[in-house]
Scaffold this active site. Structure first.
Site, mmCIF file in Angstrom:
data_model
loop_
_atom_site.group_PDB
_atom_site.id
_atom_site.type_symbol
_atom_site.label_atom_id
_atom_site.label_comp_id
_atom_site.label_asym_id
_atom_site.label_seq_id
_atom_site.Cartn_x
_atom_site.Cartn_y
_atom_site.Cartn_z
ATOM 1 N N CYS A 1 -1.685 15.873 5.258
ATOM 2 C CA CYS A 1 -2.900 15.049 5.170
ATOM 3 C C CYS A 1 -3.138 14.344 6.506
ATOM 4 C CB CYS A 1 -2.761 14.033 4.048
ATOM 5 S SG CYS A 1 -2.351 14.767 2.431
ATOM 6 N N CYS B 208 -2.552 10.425 7.012
ATOM 7 C CA CYS B 208 -1.377 9.772 6.439
ATOM 8 C C CYS B 208 -0.204 9.643 7.404
ATOM 9 C CB CYS B 208 -0.930 10.522 5.189
ATOM 10 S SG CYS B 208 0.402 9.682 4.311
ATOM 11 N N CYS C 26 6.867 13.101 3.716
ATOM 12 C CA CYS C 26 6.094 13.958 2.814
ATOM 13 C C CYS C 26 5.774 15.284 3.496
ATOM 14 C CB CYS C 26 4.808 13.269 2.400
ATOM 15 S SG CYS C 26 3.796 14.252 1.271
ATOM 16 N N CYS D 27 1.045 -0.847 -9.070
ATOM 17 C CA CYS D 27 0.951 0.563 -8.714
ATOM 18 C C CYS D 27 2.140 0.944 -7.830
ATOM 19 C CB CYS D 27 -0.350 0.838 -7.971
ATOM 20 S SG CYS D 27 -1.820 0.230 -8.840
ATOM 21 N N CYS E 229 0.827 1.931 -12.910
ATOM 22 C CA CYS E 229 0.173 3.061 -12.256
ATOM 23 C C CYS E 229 1.178 3.721 -11.326
ATOM 24 C CB CYS E 229 -1.056 2.595 -11.474
ATOM 25 S SG CYS E 229 -1.965 3.943 -10.644
ATOM 26 N N ARG F 101 -12.635 0.248 -6.974
ATOM 27 C CA ARG F 101 -11.700 -0.598 -6.228
ATOM 28 C C ARG F 101 -11.883 -0.473 -4.728
ATOM 29 N NH1 ARG F 101 -6.704 1.390 -7.561
ATOM 30 N NH2 ARG F 101 -6.689 0.112 -9.424
ATOM 31 N N CYS G 251 -6.784 7.445 -12.231
ATOM 32 C CA CYS G 251 -7.236 6.701 -11.058
ATOM 33 C C CYS G 251 -7.492 7.739 -9.975
ATOM 34 C CB CYS G 251 -6.159 5.705 -10.625
ATOM 35 S SG CYS G 251 -6.538 4.823 -9.097
#
Length: 328
Positions: free
Chosen positions: A55, A58, A51, A95, A126, A262, A186
């Site tokens: 972040c 991550c 990616c 998901c 999701c 969650r 979400c």
């Protein structure tokens, strides 16, 4: 459902005596949700690593030195096989996450085929694919997508200390496209990233003052992964204690009474007692299975044992926010 919460009001909730806060959250929870029921969800990485975002938490970031190799988008049949296993294990929602800044148009047909196939199994669907255009959001809706996950991660003030390759407003813009397409939202974030109590107030405030509360609010505890910015910075440290984590869950429940809250990443390091407090404070959804994208999770057997110990059962009731949508 109030969307005009002030930061002062939210800070006052955080400052309540712990037992009073949990009691209040439990009352709100029972007024809006089936007590003793917890939704089981499964999360699959359909495209891992590489990616371009930075972040700091991550392992899939191209900036991270986590040893994770970039992989191609999974085949549709492989995704559907995983979804079938998840359903057999009791999951209600499946998901799918891809490590993209945003999906390329050439990938959309394949992604939409995954959604349609999972939906045909009777599972809620999701996706989390990064930023979306309006056209992409509408394509996902037409394929049958129920939820789109796009977390704000933390408070607006702390956000720049964690991510620099996209802005907080970019996150909000994608949420607006998702809402406009008629897909449920979400949206949550991560605590234990070096933020202050004030940042946790700001994080909840940003969610609870959206034009419509997210139907699902994942609350993650940072899992420090070696080779990531935050993993190396906080290796061996736990920057939020269990009581403060439960407080965050409780305040989320009170301010967003009908949302599913969650317990997400970080649950594998929590004791049964901590998780029990979270359920008491209004958490009513978990990710089950052995892995969350690239990090470890508690696993189906451990969750079944925990549910048996606590007298919980997989959710059978309708989700309040989704029921409200249908009525509208």
């Amino acid at each position: 459902m109030r969307t005009d919460w002030t930061r002062v009001e939210i800070a006052e909730l955080f400052d309540l005596p712990f037992t009073a806060l949990v009691f209040l959250a439990a009352q709100v929870h029972r007024a809006n949700h089936a007590a003793g029921e917890v939704q089981l969800c499964t999360l699959l990485s359909i495209k891992t690593g590489g990616c371009p975002e930075d972040c700091g938490y991550c392992s899939q970031s191209a900036y991270a030195e986590s040893g994770l190799k970039a992989e191609k988008l999974m085949d549709v049949d492989a995704v559907l096989a995983s979804a079938a296993e998840a359903k057999a294990a009791g999951s209600q929602r499946f998901c799918m996450g891809a490590a993209w800044r945003s999906p390329k148009d050439r990938d959309m047909d394949k992604v939409c085929a995954m959604i349609a196939g999972v939906k045909a199994m009777g599972l809620e669907t999701c996706m989390t694919l990064g930023m979306l255009t309006g056209d992409q959001a509408r394509q996902l809706k037409d394929a049958g997508l129920d939820y789109y996950n796009h977390n704000i991660d933390t408070s607006p003030e702390h956000y720049g200390d964690v991510i620099t390759t996209r802005t907080f407003q970019d996150r909000l813009d994608t949420l607006e496209e998702v809402r406009s397409a008629g897909i449920s939202v979400c949206c949550g974030g991560i605590v234990g990233m070096g933020e202050s109590r004030e940042d946790r107030v700001g994080f909840i405030h940003a969610l609870a003052t959206l034009p419509r509360h997210p139907e699902s609010v994942p609350v993650n505890a940072l899992v420090p992964v070696k080779g990531t910015v935050l993993g190396d910075m906080f290796a061996g440290e736990r920057l939020i204690d269990d009581i403060e984590f439960v407080r965050t869950v409780a305040v989320a429940r009170i301010t967003m009474p009908k949302s599913m809250v969650r317990l997400s990443a970080g649950r594998e390091s929590m004791s049964a007692a901590t998780q029990a407090l979270c359920f008491l404070a209004g958490a009513n959804s978990i990710f089950t299975g052995d892995k969350l994208l690239t990090t470890a999770n508690t696993g189906d057997s451990a969750d079944a044992a925990l549910f048996a110990k606590l007298g919980l059962k997989p959710m059978e009731a309708e989700e309040p926010m989704r029921t409200l949508e249908a009525a509208e």
